[in-house]
Design an enzyme around this catalytic site. Structure first.
Site: not given
Ligand code: MRU
Length: 364
Positions: A51-53, A91, A196, A236, A246-247
């Site tokens: 996970r994470g963009a 996603r 996270q 994201d 973002n999250k």
């Molecule tokens: O749901 P996730 O864990 O994939 O969400 C991740 C985030 O919101 C991060 O802040 C975002 O992807 C940036 S990661 C470098």
């Protein structure tokens, strides 16, 4: 990330197999998950094993390679299309997923020989992953210039090594500042419901020896009122006007930071920008299972896993995975090309285009 003195990327490919640090097991266990085909890679993205963009993007790029490897000349076009749809459906918010898949598809589109495609597609995905890692390193170099000795930084979710191929986005400046010998301290928002922050960011910071404390999500205003130098988060998807998805919970932190005059920085590579979204209103927001809110899980000190319900069986929950922070709350966006203002003009400049339509043209 360095684990027991060995350097790992978050995602990589070896002999047709995609390898992923299994993020659903951290901080309990460090384990590499292998995925043999594009369907398994798509599932790993959906289930947040990766996970994470930027990390999702690289995993999907390798997923396309797996689809090409599995295709034969009689079903090729249809098979790859199906794989592209399957991977893109995992996603919806993370723009890097689409940027990465389109980057790999670009070399497939105009090529008719399957043999030729099979010979070039891995290098194309590898090139994407390397570029993504390089961008995160650059973000770290630019972002570290904002950090002074003695700074206290708050971060939300995980935008570190684990969220990217390497280095991270919001945590990359922190790692670079640390390497420059600056003394820094990080407040880590736990980031319910998937945690996270407490599971992943805290683990990374501990591995890297960065002093930090995990704080409950609702303690942000309390600590900001006592003194936080800056907030740094990832993204994201970033719209053409500088609004940032973002999250979930990021928006709230940005409002609170503004109240206390704390600069709120977003760190993201260019692969996260989506100029076809004119504002944050156009960004699709992923809604995840309500079970993520209804249950918590974890490991006892002797290693037993358990999952428990924390709300009535009769109650329902909402679980939006992301929110959109309007650009007016953002002090700057740290990219691989430097730190820019979160506005349309600066974003068009970043992509060296005069208008959004031109950007779309460049993409095709
Ligand atoms: O749901 P996730 O864990 O994939 O969400 C991740 C985030 O919101 C991060 O802040 C975002 O992807 C940036 S990661 C470098």
């Amino acid at each position: 990330v360095k684990v027991k003195n060995k350097h790992y990327r978050t995602v990589w490919m070896e002999k047709g197999v995609v390898k992923l640090i299994n993020q659903t097991l951290i901080p309990h266990k460090f384990e590499i998950k292998t995925s043999a085909n594009y369907q398994e890679t798509a599932k790993a993205i959906k289930d947040m094993i990766v996970r994470g963009a930027p990390a999702i993007g690289a995993a999907a790029a390798y997923g396309i390679v797996q689809a090409v490897n599995a295709a034969n000349s009689s079903n090729f076009g249809e098979y790859i299309k199906q794989a592209e749809i399957c991977l893109k459906n995992t996603r919806p918010t993370a723009k890097d997923l689409f940027t990465a898949i389109d980057y790999v598809m670009e070399v497939i589109k105009d090529e008719t020989s399957l043999e030729k495609i099979k010979s070039i597609v891995f290098n194309r995905a590898e090139e994407y992953a390397n570029k993504s890692a390089d961008a995160c390193k650059k973000i770290g170099e630019y972002g570290a210039e904002l950090i002074k000795d003695g700074d206290i930084i708050e971060t939300h979710c995980n935008a570190g090594w684990l969220a990217c191929v390497d280095w991270g986005t919001a945590l990359s400046p922190i790692y670079h500042a640390k390497q420059q010998g600056k003394q820094i301290f990080v407040y880590v928002d736990e980031t319910r419901p998937r945690c996270q922050g407490s599971n992943l960011t805290a683990w990374e910071l501990a591995e890297e020896g960065v002093p930090h404390r995990v704080i409950p999500d609702n303690a942000g205003a309390y600590y900001m009122s006592k003194g936080v130098s800056m907030m740094m988060v990832g993204a994201d998807r970033i719209a053409a006007n500088g609004d940032v998805a973002n999250k979930i919970g990021t928006y709230e932190k940005a409002i609170v930071a503004k109240e206390f005059g704390i600069p709120f920085y977003v760190a993201a590579p260019m692969s996260t920008f989506d100029l076809s979204c004119l504002s944050g209103k156009d960004i699709p927001i992923e809604e995840r299972s309500e079970d993520e809110v209804a249950y918590v899980h974890g490991w006892s000190d002797n290693g037993n896993f358990s999952r428990v319900r924390i709300m009535p069986v009769k109650s329902r929950a909402c679980n939006p995975s992301f929110d959109v922070t309007p650009s007016k709350y953002i002090a700057g966006i740290i990219t691989e090309k430097g730190i820019i203002k979160p506005d349309n003009e600066s974003i068009l400049n970043l992509f060296a285009v005069n208008n959004v339509a031109e950007f779309e043209g460049v993409k095709k």
